[in-house]
Design an enzyme around this catalytic site. Structure first.
Site, PDB file in Angstrom:
ATOM      1  N   ARG A 143      18.585  31.755 -15.667  1.00  0.00           N
ATOM      2  CA  ARG A 143      17.988  32.837 -14.913  1.00  0.00           C
ATOM      3  C   ARG A 143      17.555  34.015 -15.891  1.00  0.00           C
ATOM      4  O   ARG A 143      16.758  34.807 -15.276  1.00  0.00           O
ATOM      5  CB  ARG A 143      18.637  33.223 -13.837  1.00  0.00           C
ATOM      6  CG  ARG A 143      18.633  31.850 -12.761  1.00  0.00           C
ATOM      7  CD  ARG A 143      19.423  32.365 -11.481  1.00  0.00           C
ATOM      8  NE  ARG A 143      19.511  30.922 -10.906  1.00  0.00           N
ATOM      9  CZ  ARG A 143      20.691  30.128 -10.994  1.00  0.00           C
ATOM     10  NH1 ARG A 143      21.583  30.639 -11.385  1.00  0.00           N
ATOM     11  NH2 ARG A 143      20.831  28.893 -10.318  1.00  0.00           N
ATOM     12  N   ASP A 330      30.270  25.712   2.068  1.00  0.00           N
ATOM     13  CA  ASP A 330      29.716  25.881   0.801  1.00  0.00           C
ATOM     14  C   ASP A 330      28.715  27.043   0.764  1.00  0.00           C
ATOM     15  O   ASP A 330      27.315  26.905   0.398  1.00  0.00           O
ATOM     16  CB  ASP A 330      28.828  24.487   0.501  1.00  0.00           C
ATOM     17  CG  ASP A 330      28.135  24.545  -1.016  1.00  0.00           C
ATOM     18  OD1 ASP A 330      28.783  25.494  -1.619  1.00  0.00           O
ATOM     19  OD2 ASP A 330      27.499  23.764  -1.315  1.00  0.00           O
ATOM     20  N   HIS A 635      18.138  15.580  -4.981  1.00  0.00           N
ATOM     21  CA  HIS A 635      17.305  14.596  -4.093  1.00  0.00           C
ATOM     22  C   HIS A 635      17.555  14.521  -2.737  1.00  0.00           C
ATOM     23  O   HIS A 635      17.198  13.894  -2.076  1.00  0.00           O
ATOM     24  CB  HIS A 635      17.956  13.052  -4.963  1.00  0.00           C
ATOM     25  CG  HIS A 635      17.385  12.974  -6.219  1.00  0.00           C
ATOM     26  ND1 HIS A 635      16.035  12.882  -6.844  1.00  0.00           N
ATOM     27  CD2 HIS A 635      18.338  13.120  -7.281  1.00  0.00           C
ATOM     28  CE1 HIS A 635      16.054  12.819  -8.016  1.00  0.00           C
ATOM     29  NE2 HIS A 635      17.307  13.029  -8.462  1.00  0.00           N
TER      30      HIS A 635
END
Length: 698
Positions: A143, A330, A635
């Site tokens: 980043r 999470d 995905h």
């Protein structure tokens, strides 16, 4: 003489803040010998530069430049660009120091350009092993980089901190920040505060213990280390700056939580207040994700999903505010932290603001850590109904904690707001960020079914139980998906405006005193809006999305806007069937630029193919579990969407599936080799699962 004058003025600005705007106009093209504390504190005296990740240490991503503004932005054109020759996500924020633009692409390759015309001055390749593309959570992106003195400093995916000569690109020093062989990686940008390089790391999903370290910018010598989560208490204190904090954290953990590392990794977010000499750290999720397995379903698990304040000089603990106690989802609080002064209730407050994954925007007193406000900005929040202002704790929604029964959570691990940079404009008083609403199906594994696996995404979830219920819940998640650019008034606790997008994945934002907001959009464009009202002022198709944030700078009286345009691969349920992208590019714009055009995208030659193979139920079940451990980050859950919809692979992709997965046959397209993590039998099971998913849906 000019250098001495600039240093004196910057120092006066830091003390009294009385530098006049007429000097600012003169100083914008000045070229001091590198970046130091005075130049960063007085950054607005040199607004032509962009010398830190968010320009200033308060992380506002706001520029005082006004040459490009809401009245003339229609004249904006492409001044120059560089094709970065990758389909991978390039997430870095460039820097501009002394007329040179420094940029970082995948695998931490850094290039210096003449910022006026794009001429390459030097390139440095740290030779990061390609296996790190899968060892990191979400690919080999970084980043950003840092600048200090005569140095450009990068933090590599494999854990090295490297200082380069800013003029030649030659290595000055290098140091390893985490122990080799452990489940760590670095994707965040280093920051330099008063000569101290601050860096965290990722790896909570893979089973590591998060920490932050500080290093001397001149020598690369370690200065302090702050652990975010505790470890086996029988080992005694770590002998690090965090020892006092671990005494607070230890009683909030249960069982043998240290076996899977515990997590908490600070993989992106930092801010710094030089007057308070305080570094603000945004911390990450637990390892494993399921609280039941991580800590026997007991305890707040400090300092997961928190904002932690430490002394910049010593790394000693000052205070914390935990946004997600008992993390079971999470969730991370590694999203940008923005410092500002707000007038709240008639009183000027020094605040830290953050909009993490969980769908709430927090305003916190940055001196004390006391919560000032916490408000949900999403239309659906099945995690918590509100924040109790007396306790500062979330009031969990019924059924929020995970059991073995599948349920739909929104926000989810895909985040109401992820790492994409946000911006605060002191001119409008508004805070801006890209938001999204994406539900995900959660269900913890049965007791005895979860076992920590080194090098895998350790969720503790069961991804296959009750398939009919899952199909129903997935349809609800797909139908409810939303995405938008939001402007929020943190003083009045109200949304000011929003711009809707057709699906998630829009980029970070930049605002300026010219009343403009710059963003890369999911419409494969760069768009500019008015910062006060959200009116679209200008847009250019670039055949690319982008999560990176833009910057702006000025050289010789000319203002530029620069941004890395590339698709992040963030899962999106409703991604259009014909969505395609070009290679990643660094784009630089200025007023009245003409004659520079982007090349057309290469033609798509592959057509989706539906194999007729009958897939045994046990193969599909094993493949679903393996897919959830290794593939869903890019995905999508349940193979629904993402950077590449694997339900719609071509016949060539099906025929070469094992080569693609195990040997990296399509590495140039961004798909790394999983040869070190998956066996051939496991790859075949995943392939079988994907064929079954294609047959189910198409």
């Amino acid at each position: 003489m000019k250098q001495g004058l600039l240093g004196m003025v910057a120092g006066l600005a830091a003390l009294g803040g009385f530098v006049t705007s007429s000097f600012t106009a003169t100083a914008q093209n000045a070229t001091p010998a590198g970046i130091d504390h005075a130049s960063m504190v007085g950054a607005d005296n040199q607004p032509g530069q962009w010398a830190s990740y968010s320009r200033t240490w308060d992380e506002q991503r706001y520029s005082p430049l006004t040459q490009i503004n809401d009245k003339n932005v229609q004249r904006l054109g492409l001044a120059w660009y560089d094709d970065l020759d990758t389909y991978r996500s390039v997430q870095a924020t460039p820097l501009v120091v002394d007329r040179v633009l420094y940029n970082e692409t995948i695998f931490n390759v850094v290039t210096a350009y003449d910022a006026t015309n794009g001429k390459k001055l030097w390139t440095f390749d740290p030779k990061v092993g390609k296996e790190w593309a899968r060892l990191a959570c979400c690919g080999p992106s970084a980043r950003g980089i840092a600048a200090w003195g005569n140095k450009i400093i990068l933090a590599t995916l494999d854990g090295r901190l490297i200082a380069l000569d800013k003029d030649t690109g030659k290595e000055i020093w290098s140091t390893q920040t985490f122990p080799p062989g452990h489940e760590y990686s670095i994707t965040g940008a280093p920051r330099v505060y008063d000569g101290k390089v601050i860096i965290g790391n990722g790896g909570a999903d893979y089973g590591s213990r998060g920490f932050v370290t500080a290093w001397d910018a001149e020598t690369g010598k370690k200065l302090w280390k702050f652990y975010i989560t505790p470890t086996d208490p029988s080992k005694g204190p770590d002998g690090e700056a965090s020892d006092s904090a671990m005494k607070i954290a230890q009683p909030t953990w249960f069982g043998k939580f240290w076996d899977a590392g515990a997590g908490g990794n600070a993989w992106d977010s930092f801010a710094y207040d030089p007057k308070l000499n305080t570094v603000y750290i945004g911390t990450g999720n637990g390892s494993p994700h399921m609280w039941h397995f991580r800590s026997e379903g007991k305890g707040d698990n400090l300092f997961l999903c928190s904002m932690v304040a430490v002394d910049a000089t010593t790394g000693k603990y000052k205070w914390h505010y935990q946004m997600v106690p008992e993390d079971d989802w999470d969730f991370t609080c590694t999203q940008p932290i923005v410092l500002a002064e707000l007038k709240i209730g008639g009183k000027l407050r020094q605040v830290a603001m953050q909009a993490p994954k969980n769908g709430f925007i927090y305003v916190i007193d940055r001196k004390t850590g006391k919560l000032i406000s916490g408000d949900s900005y999403v239309s659906v929040n099945t995690w918590a109904s509100h924040i109790d202002m007396k306790t500062g704790r979330p009031v969990l929604a019924p059924g929020a904690h995970n059991t073995t029964a599948p349920h739909l959570m929104s926000p989810s691990w895909m985040a109401a707001h992820s790492w994409q940079p946000m911006s605060y404009s002191p001119k409008t008083g508004l805070l801006y960020w890209p938001a999204q609403e994406q539900g995900s199906i959660y269900a913890r594994a049965e007791d005895g079914a979860y076992h920590y696996t080194k090098g895998r995404n350790n969720t503790g979830q069961d991804p296959v139980s009750q398939p009919e219920l899952r199909k129903k819940l997935m349809a609800e998640a797909v139908a409810a998906e939303k995405s938008y650019l939001i402007a929020w008034n943190p003083a009045t606790r109200k949304e000011a405006w929003r711009v809707p997008y057709p699906f998630p994945g829009a980029g970070g934002v930049l605002t300026t005193a010219g009343n403009i907001l710059v963003q890369a959009t999911v419409n494969r464009s760069i768009a500019i809006y008015s910062a006060d009202k959200g009116k679209k002022l200008w847009e250019m198709n670039v055949d690319q999305g982008g999560h990176a944030g833009a910057i702006t700078y000025m050289i010789d009286g000319v203002q530029y806007i620069a941004i890395n345009a590339s698709w992040n691969g963030s899962p999106a349920y409703n991604l259009p069937k014909d969505f395609r992208i070009a290679t990643a590019k660094l784009l630089v714009f200025k007023l009245d630029a003409k004659g520079v055009t982007l090349p057309p995208m290469k033609a798509e030659v592959e057509q989706a193919y539906l194999p007729p193979d009958r897939i045994p139920a046990d193969v599909a079940a094993r493949g679903a579990a393996l897919y959830a451990q290794s593939c869903n980050r890019c995905h999508g859950d349940d193979a629904t969407g993402g950077i590449k919809d694997l339900r719609k692979m071509s016949k060539a992709a099906h025929d070469s599936f094992l080569d693609i997965v195990l040997t990296g046959a399509r590495a140039e397209k961004g798909m790394p080799s999983f040869g070190g993590a998956l066996t051939e039998a496991q790859a075949k099971d995943i392939h079988g699962y994907l064929i079954k998913r294609a047959q189910d849906d198409w």
